[in-house]
Design an enzyme around this catalytic site. Structure first.
Site, PDB file in Angstrom:
ATOM      1  N   ASN A 111      31.638  53.334  -2.591  1.00  0.00           N
ATOM      2  CA  ASN A 111      31.379  52.528  -1.836  1.00  0.00           C
ATOM      3  C   ASN A 111      31.823  52.405   0.017  1.00  0.00           C
ATOM      4  OD1 ASN A 111      30.022  51.656  -4.054  1.00  0.00           O
ATOM      5  ND2 ASN A 111      31.438  49.748  -4.462  1.00  0.00           N
ATOM      6  N   THR A 156       0.729  44.783  39.714  1.00  0.00           N
ATOM      7  CA  THR A 156       1.359  43.954  38.777  1.00  0.00           C
ATOM      8  C   THR A 156      -0.106  43.389  37.944  1.00  0.00           C
ATOM      9  OG1 THR A 156       0.696  41.518  39.755  1.00  0.00           O
ATOM     10  CG2 THR A 156       3.638  42.509  40.259  1.00  0.00           C
ATOM     11  N   HIS A 157      -0.074  43.158  37.093  1.00  0.00           N
ATOM     12  CA  HIS A 157      -1.354  42.588  35.962  1.00  0.00           C
ATOM     13  C   HIS A 157      -1.607  43.955  35.698  1.00  0.00           C
ATOM     14  CE1 HIS A 157      -0.096  38.734  35.999  1.00  0.00           C
ATOM     15  NE2 HIS A 157      -0.005  38.810  36.935  1.00  0.00           N
ATOM     16  N   SER A 278      -8.005  70.170  23.805  1.00  0.00           N
ATOM     17  CA  SER A 278      -9.345  70.752  23.415  1.00  0.00           C
ATOM     18  C   SER A 278      -9.554  71.297  22.612  1.00  0.00           C
ATOM     19  CB  SER A 278      -9.946  69.549  23.676  1.00  0.00           C
ATOM     20  OG  SER A 278     -11.189  69.444  22.688  1.00  0.00           O
ATOM     21  N   LYS A 284     -10.596  70.277  29.116  1.00  0.00           N
ATOM     22  CA  LYS A 284      -9.305  68.803  28.365  1.00  0.00           C
ATOM     23  C   LYS A 284      -7.892  69.101  29.191  1.00  0.00           C
ATOM     24  CE  LYS A 284      -9.928  65.645  26.247  1.00  0.00           C
ATOM     25  NZ  LYS A 284      -9.944  63.971  26.655  1.00  0.00           N
ATOM     26  N   GLU A 291       1.568  60.416  24.625  1.00  0.00           N
ATOM     27  CA  GLU A 291       1.275  60.294  23.571  1.00  0.00           C
ATOM     28  C   GLU A 291       1.786  59.668  22.825  1.00  0.00           C
ATOM     29  OE1 GLU A 291      -2.706  61.045  23.265  1.00  0.00           O
ATOM     30  OE2 GLU A 291      -3.357  61.674  25.274  1.00  0.00           O
ATOM     31  N   GLN A 323      21.619  51.822  -0.147  1.00  0.00           N
ATOM     32  CA  GLN A 323      21.205  52.981  -0.170  1.00  0.00           C
ATOM     33  C   GLN A 323      20.448  53.358   0.708  1.00  0.00           C
ATOM     34  OE1 GLN A 323      21.790  55.498  -3.138  1.00  0.00           O
ATOM     35  NE2 GLN A 323      19.525  55.886  -3.426  1.00  0.00           N
ATOM     36  N   LYS A 326      19.969  54.803   5.086  1.00  0.00           N
ATOM     37  CA  LYS A 326      20.475  56.016   6.126  1.00  0.00           C
ATOM     38  C   LYS A 326      19.324  56.967   6.401  1.00  0.00           C
ATOM     39  CE  LYS A 326      22.858  57.408   2.816  1.00  0.00           C
ATOM     40  NZ  LYS A 326      23.588  54.949   2.193  1.00  0.00           N
TER      41      LYS A 326
HETATM   42  N1  ARG Z   1      24.696  56.691  -2.991  1.00  0.00           N
HETATM   43  C1  ARG Z   1      24.912  55.218  -3.040  1.00  0.00           C
HETATM   44  C2  ARG Z   1      24.170  55.033  -1.184  1.00  0.00           C
HETATM   45  O1  ARG Z   1      23.672  56.048  -0.529  1.00  0.00           O
HETATM   46  C3  ARG Z   1      26.606  55.602  -2.717  1.00  0.00           C
HETATM   47  C4  ARG Z   1      27.151  54.545  -3.375  1.00  0.00           C
HETATM   48  C5  ARG Z   1      26.737  54.127  -4.433  1.00  0.00           C
HETATM   49  N2  ARG Z   1      27.607  52.846  -4.843  1.00  0.00           N
HETATM   50  C6  ARG Z   1      27.702  52.498  -5.930  1.00  0.00           C
HETATM   51  N3  ARG Z   1      27.993  51.569  -6.691  1.00  0.00           N
HETATM   52  N4  ARG Z   1      26.218  53.058  -6.488  1.00  0.00           N
HETATM   53  O2  ARG Z   1      24.096  53.894  -0.753  1.00  0.00           O
END
Ligand code: ARG
Length: 460
Positions: A111, A156-157, A278, A284, A291, A323, A326
């Site tokens: 953790n 504006t607008h 295109s 084009k 975009e 989790q 990320k």
């Molecule tokens: N893969 C987990 C995450 O990204 C790591 C931490 C996991 N901890 C646990 N107590 N299961 O959050």
């Protein structure tokens, strides 16, 4: 016991597809270098504090160095069976140095480990983003200087409003990116804090030295509450929120450039290297990259909304929900960095059709405010001046005559205060250059603001 690193209290194995669902290795391997870096700092501290024998710390350190070399050479093989980057690394370390590897996890939990890796990941990458923003701002200032006197319609607008300069317009975006820069710089402070040492949630019974680990890893401070340390994802949310605002700025700029590239506007033209053609229509030339950036704004907003929603109502401390933190951050980082680079290149190489921009301010009524202001300075109450000019505009629209094309007697019939000197004030140049109020579009102002912007960039 099962073969998992945490398998002691388990007897039955999960099916492979269940493991697959729970695993994060497919994406958290992006933090492989940070995981090793964190472990090296941790083991150095364990040895120094006498929590594990120095000889064991040295063996673990050597093993981690081997893993670093193998990672750089692309020789590390991760498996779903080992769930995430942390357990994969521990398992690989065990293969390198044997059971002594098991001492690395003393006074540590996944953790605080994952939180540390994630902080490190972002901490390492924010400087590159700030550099890219600086580069984009530099391009904007250079172009603003070049176009301090390039007159164009201000809207504006999306209707012609009053003439401005293209330089003034570009500096508006400079200011927005300046605030983005400041927001990401501030985000650095909250990313620059060490969670390691919080252990699972409550701290540890071992005599660890968190300040020393922070120093080794280059963090300027440590979390002062173990529950907060492992539960906080504010730094990631702050990053995503900043990213969303940045993309909003890029998306507005994108929208304008796309419009201005059309046959109808024709104010600018993309360099060939920042446009696409295109497969069927030979004529084009599409502003694809503007975009695409406008489109990618959606996924960055999505990343922010996704993580905000994931974190909502999570009880302290760690929950597996986290989790999910990320991928949005990794994806948003790549997206914004790419978008900022694209815009710097695109603006740098953009052709500006100055005459076309200027002409768009001479056959319209964007000088109507000038005439109203003129009357106001002659003592006519502004509201009345507004009405007089409004009626002249209506007449002009019907007769296809601009205000500056109307003969003096005609203007005087509408307002006797009007004299021959009015015509000088009705040109777009006059309209621009009379706007010397602080922050206004006058060329002299733009030149001053360019100097101020350059000073701000020189401070970096
Ligand atoms: N893969 C987990 C995450 O990204 C790591 C931490 C996991 N901890 C646990 N107590 N299961 O959050």
């Amino acid at each position: 016991m099962t073969d998992k690193l945490w398998g002691g209290r388990f007897t039955a194995k999960a099916a492979e597809w269940v493991d697959q669902f729970g695993a994060s290795i497919s994406f958290d391997q992006q933090m492989a270098a940070e995981d090793l870096e964190g472990s090296l700092a941790h083991v150095a501290m364990l040895g120094k504090q006498g929590i594990i024998p120095q000889a064991d710390a040295a063996a673990i350190t050597a093993g981690l160095h081997t893993l670093q070399a193998k990672l750089a050479a692309g020789e590390l093989k991760f498996t779903v069976a080992n769930e995430d980057i942390h357990l994969n690394m521990e398992s690989l370390l065990t293969k390198e140095i044997g059971p002594v590897a098991g001492k690395l996890h003393t006074a540590r939990s996944r953790n605080d480990q994952v939180a540390t890796d994630f902080h490190l990941w972002l901490k390492h990458r924010l400087p590159e983003l700030l550099k890219a923003l600086t580069n984009l701002q530099t391009v904007l200032v250079e172009k603003a200087e070049q176009h301090a006197g390039t007159i164009m319609p201000g809207y504006t607008h999306l209707q012609h409003a009053q003439p401005i300069t293209y330089g003034h317009y570009l500096l508006a975006y400079f200011e927005m990116f300046q605030r983005d820069y400041e927001r990401f710089s501030f985000n650095q402070q909250h990313t620059d804090m060490l969670p390691l040492g919080a252990a699972a949630l409550a701290g540890t019974t071992f005599p660890i030295d968190r300040e020393a680990v922070a120093k080794t890893l280059g963090f300027s401070s440590v979390y002062h509450n173990s529950l907060d340390a492992v539960s906080d994802r504010d730094f990631a949310l702050e990053f995503l929120s900043n990213a969303a605002i940045l993309m909003q700025h890029l998306s507005r700029l994108a929208e304008e450039l796309i419009l201005w590239c059309t046959y109808e506007f024709n104010y600018v033209e993309m360099a060939d290297s920042f446009a696409t053609g295109s497969s069927i229509m030979p004529q084009k030339k599409n502003a694809d990259f503007a975009e695409l950036t406008r489109g990618k704004t959606g996924r960055v907003y999505g990343a922010l909304m996704g993580l905000l929603t994931t974190m909502k109502a999570l009880p302290l401390a760690y929950n597996k929900d986290m989790q999910e933190d990320k991928e949005p951050v990794f994806d948003a980082y790549t997206t914004i960095l790419g978008s900022v680079h694209i815009f710097a290149g695109m603006l740098e190489s953009l052709t500006v059709h100055e005459t076309r921009m200027h002409d768009a301010t001479t056959n319209d009524f964007s000088n109507a405010t000038e005439l109203a202001d003129y009357l106001a300075t002659k003592g006519v109450p502004f509201r009345q001046a507004h009405a007089i000019v409004g009626e002249l505009v209506l007449k002009g629209i019907k007769t296809h005559t601009t205000l500056q094309e109307m003969p003096l007697p005609e203007l005087q019939a509408a307002a006797p205060q009007i004299e021959a000197d009015v015509y000088a004030e009705l040109s777009s140049e006059a309209a621009v250059n009379r706007r010397t109020s602080l922050g206004g579009t006058a060329v002299t102002n733009v030149i001053k603001e360019v100097a101020r912007a350059k000073e701000c960039l020189a401070d970096r």
